[in-house]
Every structure is written in C-alpha cells, then in structure tokens.
Design a protein around this motif. Sequence first.
Motif, short mmCIF file in Angstrom:
data_model
loop_
_atom_site.label_atom_id
_atom_site.label_comp_id
_atom_site.label_asym_id
_atom_site.label_seq_id
_atom_site.Cartn_x
_atom_site.Cartn_y
_atom_site.Cartn_z
N THR A 251 -21.57 18.27 -33.15
CA THR A 251 -22.74 17.70 -32.47
C THR A 251 -23.81 17.21 -33.44
O THR A 251 -24.74 16.52 -33.01
CB THR A 251 -23.36 18.73 -31.51
OG1 THR A 251 -23.73 19.90 -32.26
CG2 THR A 251 -22.39 19.10 -30.42
N ALA A 252 -23.69 17.56 -34.73
CA ALA A 252 -24.76 17.22 -35.68
C ALA A 252 -24.94 15.71 -35.82
O ALA A 252 -26.04 15.19 -35.62
CB ALA A 252 -24.46 17.85 -37.04
N GLN A 253 -23.85 15.00 -36.14
CA GLN A 253 -23.98 13.56 -36.35
C GLN A 253 -24.28 12.83 -35.05
O GLN A 253 -25.08 11.90 -35.04
CB GLN A 253 -22.71 13.01 -36.99
CG GLN A 253 -22.52 13.48 -38.42
CD GLN A 253 -21.57 12.57 -39.19
OE1 GLN A 253 -21.93 11.45 -39.57
NE2 GLN A 253 -20.38 13.05 -39.42
N ALA A 254 -23.64 13.25 -33.96
CA ALA A 254 -23.93 12.62 -32.67
C ALA A 254 -25.38 12.86 -32.27
O ALA A 254 -26.04 11.99 -31.71
CB ALA A 254 -22.98 13.16 -31.61
N GLY A 255 -25.88 14.08 -32.57
CA GLY A 255 -27.27 14.38 -32.27
C GLY A 255 -28.21 13.55 -33.11
O GLY A 255 -29.26 13.09 -32.64
N GLN A 256 -27.87 13.33 -34.38
CA GLN A 256 -28.71 12.50 -35.22
C GLN A 256 -28.72 11.05 -34.75
O GLN A 256 -29.76 10.38 -34.79
CB GLN A 256 -28.23 12.58 -36.68
CG GLN A 256 -28.53 13.90 -37.34
CD GLN A 256 -28.27 13.88 -38.83
OE1 GLN A 256 -28.01 12.82 -39.42
NE2 GLN A 256 -28.35 15.02 -39.46
N GLN A 257 -27.58 10.57 -34.28
CA GLN A 257 -27.56 9.22 -33.72
C GLN A 257 -28.47 9.13 -32.51
O GLN A 257 -29.17 8.13 -32.32
CB GLN A 257 -26.13 8.83 -33.32
CG GLN A 257 -26.06 7.37 -32.87
CD GLN A 257 -24.85 7.10 -32.00
OE1 GLN A 257 -24.38 8.00 -31.30
NE2 GLN A 257 -24.35 5.89 -32.02
N ALA A 258 -28.49 10.18 -31.69
CA ALA A 258 -29.38 10.20 -30.53
C ALA A 258 -30.84 10.16 -30.96
O ALA A 258 -31.68 9.53 -30.29
CB ALA A 258 -29.11 11.46 -29.69
N GLU A 259 -31.17 10.80 -32.09
CA GLU A 259 -32.55 10.75 -32.59
C GLU A 259 -32.91 9.33 -33.03
O GLU A 259 -34.03 8.86 -32.79
CB GLU A 259 -32.72 11.73 -33.75
CG GLU A 259 -32.57 13.20 -33.39
CD GLU A 259 -33.69 13.69 -32.49
OE1 GLU A 259 -34.74 13.02 -32.40
OE2 GLU A 259 -33.50 14.75 -31.86
N TYR A 260 -31.98 8.64 -33.69
CA TYR A 260 -32.23 7.25 -34.07
C TYR A 260 -32.52 6.39 -32.83
O TYR A 260 -33.43 5.57 -32.82
CB TYR A 260 -31.03 6.67 -34.81
CG TYR A 260 -30.87 7.12 -36.25
CD1 TYR A 260 -31.91 6.96 -37.16
CD2 TYR A 260 -29.67 7.68 -36.70
CE1 TYR A 260 -31.75 7.36 -38.48
CE2 TYR A 260 -29.51 8.07 -38.02
CZ TYR A 260 -30.56 7.91 -38.90
OH TYR A 260 -30.40 8.30 -40.22
N ARG A 261 -31.72 6.60 -31.80
CA ARG A 261 -31.91 5.82 -30.57
C ARG A 261 -33.24 6.15 -29.92
O ARG A 261 -33.93 5.27 -29.38
CB ARG A 261 -30.77 6.09 -29.59
CG ARG A 261 -29.41 5.58 -30.04
CD ARG A 261 -28.43 5.60 -28.89
NE ARG A 261 -28.83 4.70 -27.82
CZ ARG A 261 -28.36 4.73 -26.58
NH1 ARG A 261 -27.48 5.67 -26.25
NH2 ARG A 261 -28.75 3.86 -25.68
N ALA A 262 -33.63 7.42 -29.96
CA ALA A 262 -34.92 7.81 -29.39
C ALA A 262 -36.07 7.14 -30.14
O ALA A 262 -37.07 6.74 -29.54
CB ALA A 262 -35.07 9.33 -29.41
N ASP A 263 -35.94 7.01 -31.47
CA ASP A 263 -36.96 6.30 -32.25
C ASP A 263 -37.07 4.85 -31.79
O ASP A 263 -38.18 4.30 -31.67
CB ASP A 263 -36.61 6.33 -33.73
CG ASP A 263 -36.82 7.71 -34.36
OD1 ASP A 263 -37.61 8.49 -33.81
OD2 ASP A 263 -36.17 7.99 -35.39
#
Length: 405
Positions: A251-263
Amino acid sequence: MPAEEAAEDAAKDAKTLAREQAAAERTERLFQEVADGRADTTRRDWLAASALALPIHLVTVALAGSGIWLLVTGNTPLRCLGAVVLAAAFLLRPRLDRPPTGTGVLKRTDAPALYGLADRVAAELGAPPVGVIAVEQDFNASMSVVGVRRTSVLTLGLPLWEALDEQQRIALLGHELAHRINGDHRHGLWLGSASGALVRWYDFVRPRQRHSEGIGLVALIFLIGDYLSEAFLGVVRWLLNRVHLLLERLTAQAGQQAEYRADEFGARVASTEAACGLLATLLLGPATRTVTMRLRAEINSRPRSGGGRARRDSAPGPDVDLLWQQLREHLAAIGPLERERLLRRSRRDGHAVDRTHPPTHLRLALLERRPAVAAAVTSTATESAAIAAELASHRARIARTLLAG
C-alpha cells in the motif's frame, strides 16, 4: 571480540543503507510514473493488498463461526471452549472506530462558515461533504472515515491552519477532502480494518510475564511451559510482522500516488500557487515549535506575584493571543533564501510529512510540472472573519496546551 562486534555493526549499517537506497529508488521511480501519467504498478499493488486482506478477515470469520458452532452443537466442555473462541474472535475483530467527541470537535451549528467553505470545496471536487471537523494541536491535517455509517472526519492542526493564508487553507481542505475520491484505500473499510486487525493480533501474542509459582518439579513444569509457549508465540509474532510489513509495502506506493493526486486536486480548487505554498509551509514545522518554545520559556521565567516562577499551564489571555501573532510574524520573516535552503535540505534528507507521504520536494516538483491553474474556490473577507470567530475558543485552548508544554 570488539572486532567481531564492529563487523556485525558494519554489516547491519550496510543492510540498512541498502534498504534505504532501495526505498529511495522506488520513490523516485513512482514519481516518474505519476509524472508521466502511468499507474499500472499501483493498480496491481492495490489488488494484491486487497487479496492479502481477504485471509485476514476470513480468520476472524472462522473464529466467530467456530465459536458459534461449538456453542450450538457441543457438549459442556466444548461449549466452554466455544465461548472462549467466540470471546477471542470478539477481541481480535476489526474495529471501525467511532467519530470523535470532546472539546476539539466542531459541530455544524457551531461552525457554519467553516463547514460551508469545506462543503464548497467538496462540491467543486465532486467529493462527499465532510461529516465532522475537529481541531488539534499538531502541525498537520488528516482525513479519516470511521464508524458503521462511514462518517468522514476532517482533522485540522491549528498551528498549520494559522500558518497558512486564505487560499492555502482552501488548498489544504482540497487536499484532505480529495482523499474521498482519489482512490486511496489505505484507511478504507477493507484494507484499514485488516491492517488494524493485524496490529491487535500482534499485541494479543506479545510476550507476557513468566510464571514463577511453585518449587521444584512444579516450577520446572511452569518454566518449560513458558519457554514452549514463548517459542510458539514467537513464530506467530514473526509471521504476523511479515504479513503486516507486506501489507504496508503493497500500500505504500499506491498510497503515495494517492497523495500526489490529492495535491493536484488541492491545486485545482485553490490554484497551483496556493497548493505549492501549502507544501512549502509544511517544511516550516520546526519554526513553529521554535516560536512556542521561546514564548513558553519567557512565560516560565516571569516571577509570580507571590514569588517563584510563573505557571505555564495558566498562561494569561494576552500570551495566548501572542502565540499566534508571533507565529505569523516569525513565518512571514522567513525570507526566500531561507525557504530555498529548507527546500534543498528537504531534497537531501527526503523530508516528508510522515512515512506514508512522498517526499515534500517531489510533491512540489510534480505540481510545478503540471500546467498552472487558477483558483476555483475563494473566500471572502466576511467568510474568513466568521471562520476565525468560530475557531477563537479553540485557538485559546490549544495555545494554552502548547504553552504548557
């Protein structure tokens, strides 16, 4: 012997460095994938994590089913065993948590302006309106979904909120509310409860205090039993730790991608400039702590009317207001050169909000690569003043807490 210990320490350091280097390479690779619009890896990771959560949930279901079956069909000893198994299933069940209560929670009737601004941001994003807003003393913000009704809870760290300008606050709201629509499943019902269940299972099998009752043969039996049970539970703990690490890795990389999208969602509602300003402000957390510590020391050094030193936990009203004033003045005085130095140090150290977020400098770099966008949501002076009035009592309460240390 010292040489052998030094060699072992060097080997451990080399392994740690290799792991950190591999993690940094994965982070850079993910950044390039997101920047190029590719997300195949993260989709596979979400699917693999969801598949891994299935047996975790099945264990709880199997325990509960076995307990009920033994209670219904078994004789007296088996029914007793069934009751124990059912109790274990209840203790180890996934938790859904509950909406927060207490002094930090803002009701819609008490903060209509803040809820109204959050609702406008949510509507612009196409996200569900926030259920509960709470304020706390951390230099951070977060979004969670809790309870059977899946109530969304937006938690705003007041020091961060006070450090932002009006549009940056809208970018913060946009980023957090975007977690409802950006495909972030880490804290959802399926994955979030599975991860929480693993933590509770691990806690359940932690080492306990060994028995020391009895003497002679009795003491020996207890000792052997303790060692055997500890050996078995040690294997269980190792297995649970491996599964939890694997779930976090997936979930780490997928979660980081979600943070990029939230930005990017935050930039869409508040403007690219405001979203970049928000990320740059995240690097100033240590500066806010400096202001708090300096004012706390000043208050603590004042003599009381009856002699001695002033009490920090009873900071007077002027000091409470002074904290936020000094915070804004201190951050405003940080010039472009110092901010650039902080950004360079962020690149060097890999600064991130926490280990679930991408490095802050990469988040900034991604926004700067995208075409600049103007604000879709703005606030008026009247609305901003109303929000400040709604937060006034919380500003005073949190300032007292921070000054009390």
